[in-house]
Design a protein around this motif. Structure first.
Motif, mmCIF file in Angstrom:
data_model
loop_
_atom_site.group_PDB
_atom_site.id
_atom_site.type_symbol
_atom_site.label_atom_id
_atom_site.label_comp_id
_atom_site.label_asym_id
_atom_site.label_seq_id
_atom_site.Cartn_x
_atom_site.Cartn_y
_atom_site.Cartn_z
ATOM 1 N N ALA A 218 3.428 -52.135 -122.571
ATOM 2 C CA ALA A 218 4.549 -52.063 -123.510
ATOM 3 C C ALA A 218 4.247 -52.851 -124.783
ATOM 4 O O ALA A 218 4.754 -53.949 -124.970
ATOM 5 N N PRO A 219 3.435 -52.311 -125.660
ATOM 6 C CA PRO A 219 3.034 -53.042 -126.876
ATOM 7 C C PRO A 219 4.119 -52.980 -127.951
ATOM 8 O O PRO A 219 3.953 -52.327 -128.977
ATOM 9 N N TYR A 220 5.255 -53.626 -127.682
ATOM 10 C CA TYR A 220 6.381 -53.564 -128.604
ATOM 11 C C TYR A 220 6.745 -54.961 -129.110
ATOM 12 O O TYR A 220 6.577 -55.952 -128.403
ATOM 13 N N ILE A 221 7.290 -54.984 -130.295
ATOM 14 C CA ILE A 221 7.728 -56.250 -130.886
ATOM 15 C C ILE A 221 9.189 -56.131 -131.303
ATOM 16 O O ILE A 221 9.567 -55.161 -131.956
ATOM 17 N N VAL A 222 10.003 -57.113 -130.902
ATOM 18 C CA VAL A 222 11.359 -57.223 -131.438
ATOM 19 C C VAL A 222 11.398 -58.498 -132.277
ATOM 20 O O VAL A 222 11.181 -59.595 -131.767
ATOM 21 N N LEU A 223 11.634 -58.340 -133.567
ATOM 22 C CA LEU A 223 11.616 -59.490 -134.471
ATOM 23 C C LEU A 223 12.929 -60.265 -134.370
ATOM 24 O O LEU A 223 13.984 -59.682 -134.130
ATOM 25 N N THR A 224 12.844 -61.584 -134.576
ATOM 26 C CA THR A 224 14.097 -62.313 -134.775
ATOM 27 C C THR A 224 14.524 -62.089 -136.221
ATOM 28 O O THR A 224 13.705 -61.802 -137.090
ATOM 29 N N GLY A 240 9.010 -49.448 -136.564
ATOM 30 C CA GLY A 240 8.090 -48.322 -136.402
ATOM 31 C C GLY A 240 6.693 -48.658 -136.890
ATOM 32 O O GLY A 240 5.741 -47.943 -136.572
ATOM 33 N N ARG A 241 6.545 -49.769 -137.642
ATOM 34 C CA ARG A 241 5.223 -50.114 -138.153
ATOM 35 C C ARG A 241 4.352 -50.702 -137.039
ATOM 36 O O ARG A 241 4.842 -51.388 -136.145
ATOM 37 N N VAL A 242 3.052 -50.412 -137.090
ATOM 38 C CA VAL A 242 2.122 -50.945 -136.105
ATOM 39 C C VAL A 242 1.390 -52.139 -136.720
ATOM 40 O O VAL A 242 0.883 -52.050 -137.841
ATOM 41 N N VAL A 243 1.402 -53.280 -136.030
ATOM 42 C CA VAL A 243 0.690 -54.462 -136.514
ATOM 43 C C VAL A 243 -0.283 -54.925 -135.432
ATOM 44 O O VAL A 243 -0.225 -54.451 -134.293
ATOM 45 N N GLN A 244 -1.180 -55.841 -135.791
ATOM 46 C CA GLN A 244 -2.151 -56.345 -134.827
ATOM 47 C C GLN A 244 -1.695 -57.696 -134.291
ATOM 48 O O GLN A 244 -1.395 -58.610 -135.048
ATOM 49 N N LEU A 245 -1.603 -57.795 -132.949
ATOM 50 C CA LEU A 245 -1.352 -59.084 -132.312
ATOM 51 C C LEU A 245 -2.584 -59.428 -131.506
ATOM 52 O O LEU A 245 -2.953 -58.675 -130.595
ATOM 53 N N ASN A 246 -3.187 -60.570 -131.826
ATOM 54 C CA ASN A 246 -4.420 -60.947 -131.133
ATOM 55 C C ASN A 246 -5.391 -59.765 -131.079
ATOM 56 O O ASN A 246 -6.023 -59.513 -130.066
ATOM 57 N N LYS A 247 -5.417 -59.004 -132.176
ATOM 58 C CA LYS A 247 -6.326 -57.857 -132.299
ATOM 59 C C LYS A 247 -5.931 -56.670 -131.419
ATOM 60 O O LYS A 247 -6.745 -55.810 -131.151
ATOM 61 N N HIS A 248 -4.677 -56.653 -130.937
ATOM 62 C CA HIS A 248 -4.187 -55.494 -130.200
ATOM 63 C C HIS A 248 -3.084 -54.833 -131.009
ATOM 64 O O HIS A 248 -2.261 -55.544 -131.602
ATOM 65 N N PRO A 249 -3.020 -53.510 -131.052
ATOM 66 C CA PRO A 249 -1.961 -52.851 -131.813
ATOM 67 C C PRO A 249 -0.600 -52.969 -131.099
ATOM 68 O O PRO A 249 -0.513 -52.715 -129.896
ATOM 69 N N PHE A 250 0.433 -53.392 -131.817
ATOM 70 C CA PHE A 250 1.797 -53.490 -131.315
ATOM 71 C C PHE A 250 2.731 -52.800 -132.310
ATOM 72 O O PHE A 250 2.499 -52.858 -133.512
ATOM 73 N N THR A 251 3.790 -52.164 -131.787
ATOM 74 C CA THR A 251 4.739 -51.491 -132.672
ATOM 75 C C THR A 251 6.017 -52.320 -132.790
ATOM 76 O O THR A 251 6.573 -52.757 -131.773
ATOM 77 N N ILE A 252 6.452 -52.531 -134.022
ATOM 78 C CA ILE A 252 7.737 -53.217 -134.227
ATOM 79 C C ILE A 252 8.845 -52.206 -133.940
ATOM 80 O O ILE A 252 8.903 -51.154 -134.583
ATOM 81 N N ILE A 253 9.712 -52.516 -132.951
ATOM 82 C CA ILE A 253 10.734 -51.522 -132.598
ATOM 83 C C ILE A 253 12.138 -51.931 -132.998
ATOM 84 O O ILE A 253 13.053 -51.124 -132.996
ATOM 85 N N GLY A 254 12.353 -53.200 -133.339
ATOM 86 C CA GLY A 254 13.712 -53.586 -133.687
ATOM 87 C C GLY A 254 13.805 -55.022 -134.172
ATOM 88 O O GLY A 254 12.817 -55.769 -134.147
ATOM 89 N N VAL A 255 15.013 -55.392 -134.603
ATOM 90 C CA VAL A 255 15.297 -56.752 -135.060
ATOM 91 C C VAL A 255 16.538 -57.236 -134.318
ATOM 92 O O VAL A 255 17.527 -56.507 -134.212
ATOM 93 N N ALA A 256 16.462 -58.448 -133.776
ATOM 94 C CA ALA A 256 17.615 -59.014 -133.069
ATOM 95 C C ALA A 256 18.670 -59.476 -134.075
ATOM 96 O O ALA A 256 18.360 -59.667 -135.254
ATOM 97 N N PHE A 260 21.072 -64.599 -132.681
ATOM 98 C CA PHE A 260 20.278 -64.771 -131.468
ATOM 99 C C PHE A 260 18.840 -65.165 -131.791
ATOM 100 O O PHE A 260 18.142 -64.476 -132.519
ATOM 101 N N HIS A 261 18.433 -66.295 -131.262
ATOM 102 C CA HIS A 261 17.035 -66.696 -131.439
ATOM 103 C C HIS A 261 16.473 -67.189 -130.118
ATOM 104 O O HIS A 261 15.802 -68.197 -130.057
ATOM 105 N N GLY A 262 16.770 -66.477 -129.048
ATOM 106 C CA GLY A 262 16.324 -66.928 -127.741
ATOM 107 C C GLY A 262 17.385 -67.805 -127.101
ATOM 108 O O GLY A 262 18.451 -68.045 -127.675
ATOM 109 N N THR A 263 17.096 -68.307 -125.911
ATOM 110 C CA THR A 263 18.123 -69.052 -125.195
ATOM 111 C C THR A 263 17.815 -70.541 -125.136
ATOM 112 O O THR A 263 18.451 -71.277 -124.394
ATOM 113 N N LEU A 264 16.863 -70.992 -125.926
ATOM 114 C CA LEU A 264 16.579 -72.422 -126.006
ATOM 115 C C LEU A 264 17.170 -72.882 -127.331
ATOM 116 O O LEU A 264 16.791 -72.399 -128.384
#
Lengths: 883, 108
Positions: A218-224, A240-256, A260-264
């Motif tokens: 699941a190479p997906y990214i949800v941005l904060t 929908g844009r594809v970016v490289q994470l640690n040299k692996h292609p990931f697709t940005i699928i949404g923005v939170a 919400f910035h996590g539960t910490l």
């Protein structure tokens, strides 16, 4: 109804007030004229008749007042009147007003700030739906919330207590969007994360449990929202844009959503990725049951399930797992913990610290009230003639008291408003401040309605509190006495409320000054402590080769290339490499066993040791002293016998003494035998306040690591050096993000708490000192002005300056001394508490003691300087003539 | 000179109502009327009249209007409202009952 009536009459009165008063005046005058007409008819001249008519009429103002009350609307009207009267009174003494308002503004502002922080961290729930039923799983045996992935899956599948269990891990990743490679902070979240928390995306979509189809599926990214804002400038086409994470292609699928910035609560990751892609972010084995890499597991309790039931449920699963996997899952006992501050780990110290601060700022406010109370009492005494006159003219005591309270509340509201606005500015700054450079930590402490409410409440309460101080004085006022003999009656009463207030205030101030000096001393000392490494002239360069796509066998040669290249930079004296550094982000640890242990289970371990994997020149570069034996060489690689350098603590733990440790063997949990070739000094590894801990250093070539810090010793200017290092590494691999900082800066995280404590105490100490100065000043000035005439006579009769001074300020200084001693003693007690936060904070320190005494003396001198001058400069001639 | 009696508490209102019941009066006129109908036996501090007048206005027993007095001066004239008339009747009755009872109790 009564309230409604009052309000209505207030409104009516505001509009019709002047007309009514005019009519009433006209009517009463008309009465007097009619009477005068009658008297004139009896033969009196007109002027005499009018005079007689006025006398017969009686107390004009009193009857007018009573009439107005009889007509109703007196509530609103008297409030308006009181407010006007008070404003007029306050305008007449601007010095008093400004001093009082500022004093309160400072005290209430301090309280608002502290309460906002307390509110943000402790009171306000996490920004997710139904936050009150959200709990994290806390492992009692290891005292943390970490889980392995298989354990998490089992807990999720087998429990009956949670709606769903989600898990997340904090990691770093190299983000490449075609710009400079960016070292980003991510949360690897289980697929059900957003759904189970009940969240909706701001734009695009979230990932779901249905997206998970095994490792890296699941190479997906949800941005904060914050990262979308800062890094992508809120560009909606980014979905929908594809970016490289640690040299692996990931697709940005949404923005939170923005909230919400996590539960910490204070941690702000850049984006979320599905946990199933963990292998692309970390070398740890996702499916090893013993590798507890998940940061936290949490979920909503089902409706009707109690905490105790949930714990019993989890423990029974733990017991099952313990039977099935005795090696990894023994002692799986749980409790539930609040996720926002990592349970008690941060929750307790934060709560303790904030409660302490709240208490201190409450004391400050109390001191401010004491101060204003005595100012008010002094003012009431100064105005005793006026009060007496008003009483004699028929004003009621309640009315006079009411005007005093109106004055007090007006001052407190003005002070509260100014203090609150000041604190809002400060809190805004605090909210955008990033206390620790390297980590995406923010203190989201923007004030909310609760904060405003508390500020208002505090203002009102303090207004009534200090307004109440002169009440007794006024109730006792005997108009005949005062008007006859002047206000300078009672002096030399043995002990008054005002004295008590001053002592209280000085004591509070002394406590604060003592504890802030203790904290500053402790902090200063802890910076010059021996950490087991050098702080001076050291740079740390953090690299994560995974971010540039290096894996396995590619890693060591690349690291060697970096070391060699950096060594060429002019000014670099020595440099080493380590997977983690002491007092850094994280520590790896392991159980170790004596060589003759055959059964390698936890209970047989000789020690639980921290583990640092280092390059040959590390000790030299870090400035860690090697006490005996040798450091590693580049020949200590995978083909040669396993060796280690241990610190004294570990040597003693495994072998009983340092001498026996040299060349001895110990065992790792895997059974590997390792020979000790050197012994290093002890140091600080996990925190500044920890007791000595056992530590082993292993050659990095024998246990390679993707994460590595270059430790660089150089006396060159850090800025220049950092630029040179960045340039050098970019030449080797432009896709590798590096993070360069000085060793000092890297300590920020560890110094954060003591620094915050010191700063807070310092600020409160300064506030306390200011309040004490005004308090003492008020007291001394009052004492002098009351007895000015007496001093004049004394000087005229030939009194010495010292005698006058003694008479003028002796009492004030006595109170100051008494208060200081009380405060100092309390401060010494408080120092013990402080020692938990600030390393080596001890009040039994000559510098602390003399510092406090000097500070209090200085305060006394500053505060009583002007009154003392006034007493000494008394000119008996002028004075005696005036009275 | 007649012996002047202190007013019993609460009686001022009743006296005002009675005075005004004979026709509209301004404040000073009320005072004179009370003196007159009591034969000068009751002493009222002049200013004390006004709180009483305003109290009655507020209770809706009196109404007031500006007018021109016999001295050709502007003055506020008071007269009874219906409620005021009713109250006067009731108060007078209960006062008479009380007075009779007191008189017989003290006289026997």
């Amino acid at each position: 109804m009564k309230l409604f009536d009052s309000l209505r009459s207030l409104v009516t009165v505001l509009f019709r007030r002047s007309q009514m008063v005019r009519e009433m005046d006209e009517e009463l005058h008309s009465h007097i004229e009619h009477r005068a007409d009658d008297l004139e008819r009896t033969g009196l001249p007109r002027r005499e008749a009018e005079r007689r008519a006025r006398v017969e009429f009686g107390g004009y103002q009193r009857f007018k007042e009573e009439s107005r009350q009889a007509l109703g609307g007196n509530f609103g009207e008297t409030v308006v009147q009181d407010v006007r009267f008070s404003l007029r009174g306050l305008r007449k003494s601007p010095g008093f007003t400004i001093a009082a308002v500022l004093t309160l503004a400072l005290a209430i502002g301090a309280n608002a700030v502290v309460f906002s922080v307390l509110n943000a961290f402790i009171i306000r729930p996490l920004n997710v739906p139904n936050a009150e039923s959200l709990y994290g799983l806390w492992r009692i045996a290891t005292n943390d919330m970490a889980e392995s992935y298989p354990d998490y899956l089992d807990l999720r599948a087998r429990n009956h207590s949670f709606e769903d269990l989600v898990a997340y891990n904090i990691a770093q990743a190299g983000l490449d969007t075609g710009k400079d490679p960016y070292r980003s902070w991510i949360e690897e979240a289980s697929g059900n994360y957003f759904d189970a928390l009940g969240l909706q995306p701001y734009i695009g979509r979230f990932f779901h449990a249905s997206d998970e189809h095994g490792p890296n599926s699941a190479p997906y990214i949800v941005l904060t929202y914050a990262f979308w804002h800062s890094y992508f400038q809120e560009d909606r086409t980014v979905v929908g844009r594809v970016v490289q994470l640690n040299k692996h292609p990931f697709t940005i699928i949404g923005v939170a959503s923005p909230e919400f910035h996590g539960t910490l609560s204070f941690f702000n990751p850049d984006y979320f990725v599905p946990m199933v892609n963990h292998p692309q972010f970390d070398e740890s084995d996702m499916n090893a049951r013993g590798d507890r890499w998940i940061f936290m597991t949490l979920g909503h309790l089902k409706a009707g399930v109690t905490e105790a039931q949930a714990i019993a449920d989890l423990n029974s699963i733990g017991a099952e797992l313990g039977r099935a996997y005795p090696k990894e899952d023994s002692k799986m006992n749980f409790k539930l913990a609040r996720p926002s501050l990592y349970g008690d780990y941060l929750g307790r110290p934060v709560l303790a610290f904030m409660t302490g601060l709240m208490l201190l700022s409450g004391l400050i406010l109390l001191a401010a009230c004491a101060n204003l109370g005595s100012l008010f009492a002094a003012r009431a005494a100064d105005r005793s003639r006026e009060v007496a006159l008003r009483l004699a003219l028929g004003s009621s005591r309640t009315r006079i008291l009411r005007s005093i309270f109106t004055e007090a509340v007006l001052i407190s509201l003005a002070g509260g408003a100014i203090g609150l606005s000041g604190s809002i500015v400060l809190l805004k700054q605090l909210s955008v401040w990033q206390p620790i450079d390297r980590w995406p930590l923010h203190l989201a402490v923007t004030p909310d309605a609760k904060v405003y409410g508390v500020a208002l409440l505090l203002s009102l309460v303090s207004g009534f509190l200090f307004g109440a101080v002169p009440v007794r004085q006024i109730l006792r006022t005997n108009p005949y006495e005062v008007v006859k003999s002047g206000a300078s009656g009672r002096i030399g009463r043995r002990f008054s409320l005002r004295d008590l207030l001053l002592i209280l205030q000085v004591a509070i101030c002394a406590v604060l000054i003592t504890s802030s000096i203790v904290a500053v001393r402790g902090l200063a000392r802890s910076m010059h402590n021996n950490f087991g490494f050098e702080l001076q002239n050291t740079m740390l360069v953090e690299t994560e080769l995974n971010m540039a796509g290096y894996r396995g066998d590619d890693v060591p040669p690349m690291q060697k290339r970096m070391i060699d290249a950096v060594k060429e930079i002019p000014g670099v004296e020595s440099e080493g490499l380590a997977d983690q550094v002491p007092l850094g982000d994280a520590q790896a640890d392991s159980y170790v066993f004596t060589d003759d242990t055959s059964e390698l289970k936890h209970s047989n371990a000789a020690a639980h040791a921290l583990m640092f994997k280092i390059s040959p020149e590390y000790f030299q570069a870090a400035g860690t002293a090697l006490l005996s034996g040798r450091a590693f060489t580049w020949h200590d690689d995978e083909d040669s016998p396993r060796v280690a350098v241990v610190n004294r603590q570990l040597a003693r733990k495994i072998f009983g003494s340092e001498a026996k440790a040299m060349d001895g063997y110990f065992k790792m949990p895997s059974g590997t035998r390792i020979q000790v070739v050197g012994i290093a000094e002890d140091g600080k590894y996990g925190s500044l306040t920890e007791d000595p801990r056992p530590v082993m250093f292993l050659p990095i070539l024998q246990s390679p690591s993707n994460t590595a810090y270059l430790v660089i010793r150089s006396s060159r200017d850090p800025e220049q050096l950092a630029t040179a290092i960045r340039r050098t590494i970019r030449q080797i691999d432009a896709a590798l993000p590096v993070y360069v900082q000085t060793r000092y800066k890297a300590m920020d995280a560890f110094l954060f708490a003591p620094r915050m404590a010191t700063i807070s105490l310092g600020v409160l100490g300064v506030l306390g000192a200011m309040l004490s100065v005004t308090g003492i000043f008020g007291m001394a000035a009052f004492a002098v002005s009351k007895r000015l005439r007496e001093f004049g006579i004394r000087i005229a009769l030939g009194a010495q300056r010292t005698e006058v001074l003694h008479a003028a300020l002796g009492r004030t200084f006595g109170l100051l001394a008494f208060g200081s001693v009380v405060g100092l003693l309390l401060g010494l007690a408080a120092g013990k508490v402080l020692a938990f936060i600030v390393y080596q904070a001890t009040p039994w320190d000559p510098i602390v003691l003399t510092g406090v005494v000097l500070a209090m003396l200085l305060l006394g001198l500053v505060a009583s300087w002007i009154p003392a001058r006034r007493a000494l400069d008394t000119d008996p001639l002028i004075l005696l003539r005036e009275e | 000179m007649t012996i002047q009696a202190q007013l019993l508490p609460g009686t001022l209102d009743l006296l005002i109502l009675r005075a005004v019941s004979l026709g509209p009066l301004h404040g000073y006129g009320v005072l004179l009327r009370i003196e007159q109908i009591s034969g000068g036996a009751l002493l009222i501090e002049q200013g004390a009249l006004y709180p009483g007048l305003f109290r009655l206005i507020r209770q809706g027993l009196l109404k007031a209007d500006w007018g021109i007095s016999e001295n050709n001066r502007r003055a506020k004239f008071y007269e009874l409202t219906t409620a005021g008339r009713k109250r006067l009747r009731e108060e007078t009755e209960s006062w008479n009952r009380l007075a009779t009872a007191m008189a017989s109790a003290l006289g026997s």
